[in-house]
Design a protein around this motif. Structure first.
Motif, PDB file in Angstrom:
ATOM      1  N   LEU A  35      44.602 -34.771 -16.418  1.00 38.03           N
ATOM      2  CA  LEU A  35      44.931 -33.417 -16.855  1.00 38.03           C
ATOM      3  C   LEU A  35      44.705 -33.235 -18.355  1.00 38.03           C
ATOM      4  O   LEU A  35      44.403 -32.143 -18.808  1.00 38.03           O
ATOM      5  CB  LEU A  35      46.381 -33.088 -16.505  1.00 38.03           C
ATOM      6  N   HIS A  36      44.885 -34.319 -19.122  1.00 44.61           N
ATOM      7  CA  HIS A  36      44.638 -34.256 -20.562  1.00 44.61           C
ATOM      8  C   HIS A  36      44.321 -35.656 -21.067  1.00 44.61           C
ATOM      9  O   HIS A  36      44.984 -36.621 -20.693  1.00 44.61           O
ATOM     10  CB  HIS A  36      45.853 -33.706 -21.314  1.00 44.61           C
ATOM     11  N   LYS A  37      43.326 -35.746 -21.931  1.00 38.47           N
ATOM     12  CA  LYS A  37      42.945 -37.008 -22.561  1.00 38.47           C
ATOM     13  C   LYS A  37      43.213 -36.863 -24.053  1.00 38.47           C
ATOM     14  O   LYS A  37      42.646 -35.989 -24.716  1.00 38.47           O
ATOM     15  CB  LYS A  37      41.463 -37.293 -22.318  1.00 38.47           C
ATOM     16  N   PHE A  38      44.090 -37.711 -24.591  1.00 40.06           N
ATOM     17  CA  PHE A  38      44.435 -37.653 -26.005  1.00 40.06           C
ATOM     18  C   PHE A  38      43.335 -38.277 -26.848  1.00 40.06           C
ATOM     19  O   PHE A  38      42.760 -39.299 -26.484  1.00 40.06           O
ATOM     20  CB  PHE A  38      45.772 -38.364 -26.260  1.00 40.06           C
ATOM     21  N   LEU A  39      43.066 -37.644 -27.988  1.00 44.02           N
ATOM     22  CA  LEU A  39      41.982 -38.072 -28.861  1.00 44.02           C
ATOM     23  C   LEU A  39      42.461 -38.891 -30.048  1.00 44.02           C
ATOM     24  O   LEU A  39      41.664 -39.494 -30.750  1.00 44.02           O
ATOM     25  CB  LEU A  39      41.191 -36.853 -29.349  1.00 44.02           C
ATOM     26  N   GLY A  40      43.763 -38.875 -30.308  1.00 39.04           N
ATOM     27  CA  GLY A  40      44.309 -39.711 -31.366  1.00 39.04           C
ATOM     28  C   GLY A  40      44.419 -39.061 -32.720  1.00 39.04           C
ATOM     29  O   GLY A  40      44.979 -39.632 -33.632  1.00 39.04           O
ATOM     30  N   GLY A  41      43.921 -37.894 -32.887  1.00 36.74           N
ATOM     31  CA  GLY A  41      44.051 -37.191 -34.160  1.00 36.74           C
ATOM     32  C   GLY A  41      45.223 -36.237 -34.108  1.00 36.74           C
ATOM     33  O   GLY A  41      46.362 -36.622 -33.857  1.00 36.74           O
ATOM     34  N   THR A  42      44.936 -34.953 -34.301  1.00 32.80           N
ATOM     35  CA  THR A  42      46.006 -33.955 -34.346  1.00 32.80           C
ATOM     36  C   THR A  42      46.702 -33.764 -33.006  1.00 32.80           C
ATOM     37  O   THR A  42      47.818 -33.267 -32.961  1.00 32.80           O
ATOM     38  CB  THR A  42      45.459 -32.598 -34.825  1.00 32.80           C
ATOM     39  N   ASP A  43      46.070 -34.156 -31.900  1.00 31.68           N
ATOM     40  CA  ASP A  43      46.706 -33.932 -30.598  1.00 31.68           C
ATOM     41  C   ASP A  43      47.626 -35.075 -30.174  1.00 31.68           C
ATOM     42  O   ASP A  43      48.286 -34.993 -29.159  1.00 31.68           O
ATOM     43  CB  ASP A  43      45.651 -33.658 -29.510  1.00 31.68           C
ATOM     44  N   GLY A  44      47.703 -36.159 -30.924  1.00 31.36           N
ATOM     45  CA  GLY A  44      48.609 -37.248 -30.603  1.00 31.36           C
ATOM     46  C   GLY A  44      47.902 -38.423 -29.963  1.00 31.36           C
ATOM     47  O   GLY A  44      46.730 -38.347 -29.590  1.00 31.36           O
ATOM     48  N   ALA A  45      48.646 -39.517 -29.845  1.00 35.96           N
ATOM     49  CA  ALA A  45      48.116 -40.743 -29.249  1.00 35.96           C
ATOM     50  C   ALA A  45      49.244 -41.523 -28.603  1.00 35.96           C
ATOM     51  O   ALA A  45      50.358 -41.561 -29.116  1.00 35.96           O
ATOM     52  CB  ALA A  45      47.444 -41.604 -30.321  1.00 35.96           C
ATOM     53  N   TYR A  46      48.937 -42.147 -27.484  1.00 42.25           N
ATOM     54  CA  TYR A  46      49.850 -43.017 -26.751  1.00 42.25           C
ATOM     55  C   TYR A  46      51.081 -42.286 -26.202  1.00 42.25           C
ATOM     56  O   TYR A  46      52.185 -42.437 -26.706  1.00 42.25           O
ATOM     57  CB  TYR A  46      50.257 -44.226 -27.599  1.00 42.25           C
ATOM     58  N   PRO A  47      50.903 -41.535 -25.147  1.00 46.46           N
ATOM     59  CA  PRO A  47      52.042 -40.882 -24.485  1.00 46.46           C
ATOM     60  C   PRO A  47      52.810 -41.907 -23.656  1.00 46.46           C
ATOM     61  O   PRO A  47      52.534 -42.106 -22.482  1.00 46.46           O
ATOM     62  CB  PRO A  47      51.369 -39.821 -23.611  1.00 46.46           C
ATOM     63  N   PHE A  48      53.754 -42.595 -24.265  1.00 42.95           N
ATOM     64  CA  PHE A  48      54.445 -43.721 -23.646  1.00 42.95           C
ATOM     65  C   PHE A  48      55.438 -43.274 -22.570  1.00 42.95           C
ATOM     66  O   PHE A  48      55.512 -43.858 -21.502  1.00 42.95           O
ATOM     67  CB  PHE A  48      55.164 -44.525 -24.734  1.00 42.95           C
ATOM     68  N   GLY A  49      56.237 -42.242 -22.852  1.00 41.46           N
ATOM     69  CA  GLY A  49      57.218 -41.746 -21.883  1.00 41.46           C
ATOM     70  C   GLY A  49      56.554 -40.829 -20.869  1.00 41.46           C
ATOM     71  O   GLY A  49      55.426 -40.387 -21.038  1.00 41.46           O
ATOM     72  N   GLY A  50      57.249 -40.546 -19.793  1.00 41.55           N
ATOM     73  CA  GLY A  50      56.721 -39.633 -18.787  1.00 41.55           C
ATOM     74  C   GLY A  50      56.778 -38.189 -19.244  1.00 41.55           C
ATOM     75  O   GLY A  50      57.241 -37.884 -20.347  1.00 41.55           O
ATOM     76  N   VAL A  51      56.295 -37.289 -18.406  1.00 44.57           N
ATOM     77  CA  VAL A  51      56.356 -35.859 -18.703  1.00 44.57           C
ATOM     78  C   VAL A  51      57.405 -35.207 -17.812  1.00 44.57           C
ATOM     79  O   VAL A  51      57.764 -35.723 -16.756  1.00 44.57           O
ATOM     80  CB  VAL A  51      54.991 -35.159 -18.511  1.00 44.57           C
ATOM     81  N   ILE A  52      57.910 -34.072 -18.264  1.00 42.37           N
ATOM     82  CA  ILE A  52      58.795 -33.225 -17.464  1.00 42.37           C
ATOM     83  C   ILE A  52      58.080 -31.907 -17.229  1.00 42.37           C
ATOM     84  O   ILE A  52      57.118 -31.582 -17.930  1.00 42.37           O
ATOM     85  CB  ILE A  52      60.173 -33.023 -18.143  1.00 42.37           C
ATOM     86  N   THR A  53      58.547 -31.149 -16.267  1.00 38.39           N
ATOM     87  CA  THR A  53      57.877 -29.895 -15.931  1.00 38.39           C
ATOM     88  C   THR A  53      58.885 -28.764 -15.839  1.00 38.39           C
ATOM     89  O   THR A  53      60.077 -28.996 -15.654  1.00 38.39           O
ATOM     90  CB  THR A  53      57.090 -30.040 -14.604  1.00 38.39           C
ATOM     91  N   ASP A  54      58.393 -27.542 -15.968  1.00 39.46           N
ATOM     92  CA  ASP A  54      59.233 -26.369 -15.764  1.00 39.46           C
ATOM     93  C   ASP A  54      58.745 -25.616 -14.527  1.00 39.46           C
ATOM     94  O   ASP A  54      57.817 -26.048 -13.851  1.00 39.46           O
ATOM     95  CB  ASP A  54      59.270 -25.487 -17.016  1.00 39.46           C
ATOM     96  N   LYS A  55      59.365 -24.474 -14.258  1.00 33.36           N
ATOM     97  CA  LYS A  55      59.020 -23.684 -13.071  1.00 33.36           C
ATOM     98  C   LYS A  55      57.590 -23.161 -13.086  1.00 33.36           C
ATOM     99  O   LYS A  55      57.018 -22.874 -12.051  1.00 33.36           O
ATOM    100  CB  LYS A  55      59.974 -22.501 -12.938  1.00 33.36           C
ATOM    101  N   ALA A  56      57.002 -23.017 -14.261  1.00 32.07           N
ATOM    102  CA  ALA A  56      55.647 -22.468 -14.395  1.00 32.07           C
ATOM    103  C   ALA A  56      54.568 -23.553 -14.343  1.00 32.07           C
ATOM    104  O   ALA A  56      53.424 -23.287 -14.672  1.00 32.07           O
ATOM    105  CB  ALA A  56      55.532 -21.684 -15.699  1.00 32.07           C
TER     106      ALA A  56
END
Length: 173
Positions: A35-56
């Motif tokens: 769904l998303h590939k991090f590039l390591g610059g302004t968008d961040g790097a190493y999403p270690f924890g899981g994600v949460i979601t909302d109703k949308a």
């Protein structure tokens, strides 16, 4: 340019079960979609924890590093100490990213959020809550909340204090 060299900076992905079990994969096959590939610059790097979601179908998470370009210097103010991100669920199943907070690692902000976020998703998400590994007033991490509406202000709820000297030596069994 990527700061993650040849290893990559991490992804957020969906894993769909086999179609014979009601999923969207093939018969007896699991299907992965990035769904998303991090590039390591302004968008961040190493999403270690899981994600949460909302109703949308929006996804929220953190990256341990990134947020700008460079290295996180723990305890000094910069913009490389991780991010809090939102991936906005849109049709046809795309997830553009919005950075809601860039951690600075200074005494007034945490750095390196390793754990997943926490919040109440029943009635929508007003605030996103989490912890950081380092940064804050003692450089031992923080508990924070970020408002889930622009301009996404962050509040440090707690700075983890330096350990108190008690004269006791902890024993491992």
């Amino acid at each position: 340019p990527s700061t993650c060299l040849k290893k990559g900076c991490g992804t957020v992905f969906e894993l769909c079960g086999p179609s014979n079990d009601g999923g969207c994969g093939g018969i007896n096959l699991w299907k992965e979609k990035v769904l998303h590939k991090f590039l390591g610059g302004t968008d961040g790097a190493y999403p270690f924890g899981g994600v949460i979601t909302d109703k949308a179908n929006d996804l929220f998470g953190t990256t341990v590093y990134g947020g700008h370009s460079g290295t996180c210097n723990i305890g000094s103010v910069n913009n490389y100490c991780g991010t809090l991100f939102k991936l906005k669920g849109q049709s046809p199943w795309t997830f553009p990213e919005t950075i809601q907070h860039r951690f600075s690692g200074g005494t007034g902000d945490g750095a390196n959020p390793y754990a997943a976020l926490c919040c109440n998703t029943i009635n929508g998400i007003s605030y996103l809550y989490g912890t950081t590994y380092s940064g804050g007033s003692s450089n031992l991490g923080t508990v924070f909340k970020v408002k889930n509406s622009s301009p996404f202000p962050e509040t440090v709820l707690r700075n983890f204090p330096a350990a108190q000297q008690t004269g006791l030596i902890p024993m491992l069994m």
